[in-house]
Design a protein around this motif. Structure first.
Motif, PDB file in Angstrom:
ATOM      1  N   ALA A   5       0.831  -1.212   0.000  1.00 28.66           N
ATOM      2  CA  ALA A   5       0.000   0.000   0.000  1.00 28.66           C
ATOM      3  C   ALA A   5       0.860   1.255   0.000  1.00 28.66           C
ATOM      4  O   ALA A   5       0.538   2.234  -0.683  1.00 28.66           O
ATOM      5  CB  ALA A   5      -0.939  -0.012   1.201  1.00 28.66           C
ATOM      6  N   TYR A  10      -2.250   4.914  -1.287  1.00 35.02           N
ATOM      7  CA  TYR A  10      -3.641   4.689  -0.896  1.00 35.02           C
ATOM      8  C   TYR A  10      -4.542   5.475  -1.840  1.00 35.02           C
ATOM      9  O   TYR A  10      -4.090   6.455  -2.428  1.00 35.02           O
ATOM     10  CB  TYR A  10      -3.854   5.143   0.556  1.00 35.02           C
ATOM     11  CG  TYR A  10      -3.193   4.234   1.561  1.00 35.02           C
ATOM     12  CD1 TYR A  10      -3.841   3.102   2.021  1.00 35.02           C
ATOM     13  CD2 TYR A  10      -1.915   4.500   2.032  1.00 35.02           C
ATOM     14  CE1 TYR A  10      -3.237   2.265   2.945  1.00 35.02           C
ATOM     15  CE2 TYR A  10      -1.296   3.664   2.950  1.00 35.02           C
ATOM     16  CZ  TYR A  10      -1.968   2.550   3.396  1.00 35.02           C
ATOM     17  OH  TYR A  10      -1.365   1.708   4.304  1.00 35.02           O
ATOM     18  N   PRO A  11      -5.775   5.058  -2.016  1.00 30.64           N
ATOM     19  CA  PRO A  11      -6.484   3.940  -1.382  1.00 30.64           C
ATOM     20  C   PRO A  11      -6.154   2.600  -2.033  1.00 30.64           C
ATOM     21  O   PRO A  11      -5.726   2.552  -3.179  1.00 30.64           O
ATOM     22  CB  PRO A  11      -7.957   4.303  -1.602  1.00 30.64           C
ATOM     23  CG  PRO A  11      -7.973   5.124  -2.838  1.00 30.64           C
ATOM     24  CD  PRO A  11      -6.662   5.865  -2.870  1.00 30.64           C
ATOM     25  N   ASP A  30      -5.990   4.538   4.489  1.00 25.30           N
ATOM     26  CA  ASP A  30      -4.747   4.749   5.232  1.00 25.30           C
ATOM     27  C   ASP A  30      -4.343   3.452   5.928  1.00 25.30           C
ATOM     28  O   ASP A  30      -5.053   2.447   5.867  1.00 25.30           O
ATOM     29  CB  ASP A  30      -4.900   5.891   6.247  1.00 25.30           C
ATOM     30  CG  ASP A  30      -6.044   5.687   7.223  1.00 25.30           C
ATOM     31  OD1 ASP A  30      -6.266   4.538   7.685  1.00 25.30           O
ATOM     32  OD2 ASP A  30      -6.729   6.674   7.540  1.00 25.30           O
ATOM     33  N   LEU A  34      -6.382  -0.051   6.698  1.00 25.93           N
ATOM     34  CA  LEU A  34      -5.865  -1.276   6.087  1.00 25.93           C
ATOM     35  C   LEU A  34      -5.695  -2.367   7.133  1.00 25.93           C
ATOM     36  O   LEU A  34      -6.130  -3.504   6.934  1.00 25.93           O
ATOM     37  CB  LEU A  34      -4.542  -0.987   5.376  1.00 25.93           C
ATOM     38  CG  LEU A  34      -3.836  -2.193   4.756  1.00 25.93           C
ATOM     39  CD1 LEU A  34      -4.730  -2.925   3.765  1.00 25.93           C
ATOM     40  CD2 LEU A  34      -2.533  -1.752   4.108  1.00 25.93           C
TER      41      LEU A  34
END
Length: 112
Positions: A5, A10-11, A30, A34
């Protein structure tokens, strides 16, 4: 997952693999989300892997269904999801024929 990520930004979309109807599928904005969504996904299907992919804001999901013979397309349909990509729960609503696709997009999908 966190490293991925951070690398793609993100997302990200988090979902258990092999789960029908989008159970526990979430979009994480964020690291805190997650982590929470990974826990939820493993509760739903602890024996299956969790898939984390980049979520592209404003993306459109398109379906291409075709009948072919020896690699030559005989007939096809291009469907357009009503919901943005990654938003639906697995029970997608699709418009046939697609209504809001550029002609160039349709050609690209067909020729892919």
């Amino acid at each position: 997952a966190i490293s991925f990520a951070e690398n793609v930004g993100y997302p990200v979309l988090v979902r258990p693999s092999f789960v029908l109807s989008g159970a526990a599928m979430r979009v994480a904005a964020d690291e805190i989300q997650l982590t929470n969504f990974l826990s939820l996904a493993t509760e739903i299907a602890a024996d299956k892997p969790v898939v984390v992919t980049k979520f592209i804001l404003g993306a459109k999901e398109i379906e291409f269904d075709a009948v072919a013979n020896k690699g030559k397309i005989l007939n096809y349909a291009i469907g357009e999801h009503i919901e943005n990509a990654g938003v639906h729960s697995g029970d997608a609503s699709v418009i046939l024929p697609a209504q809001k696709l550029w002609v160039g997009t349709i050609r690209q999908v067909k020729n892919y």
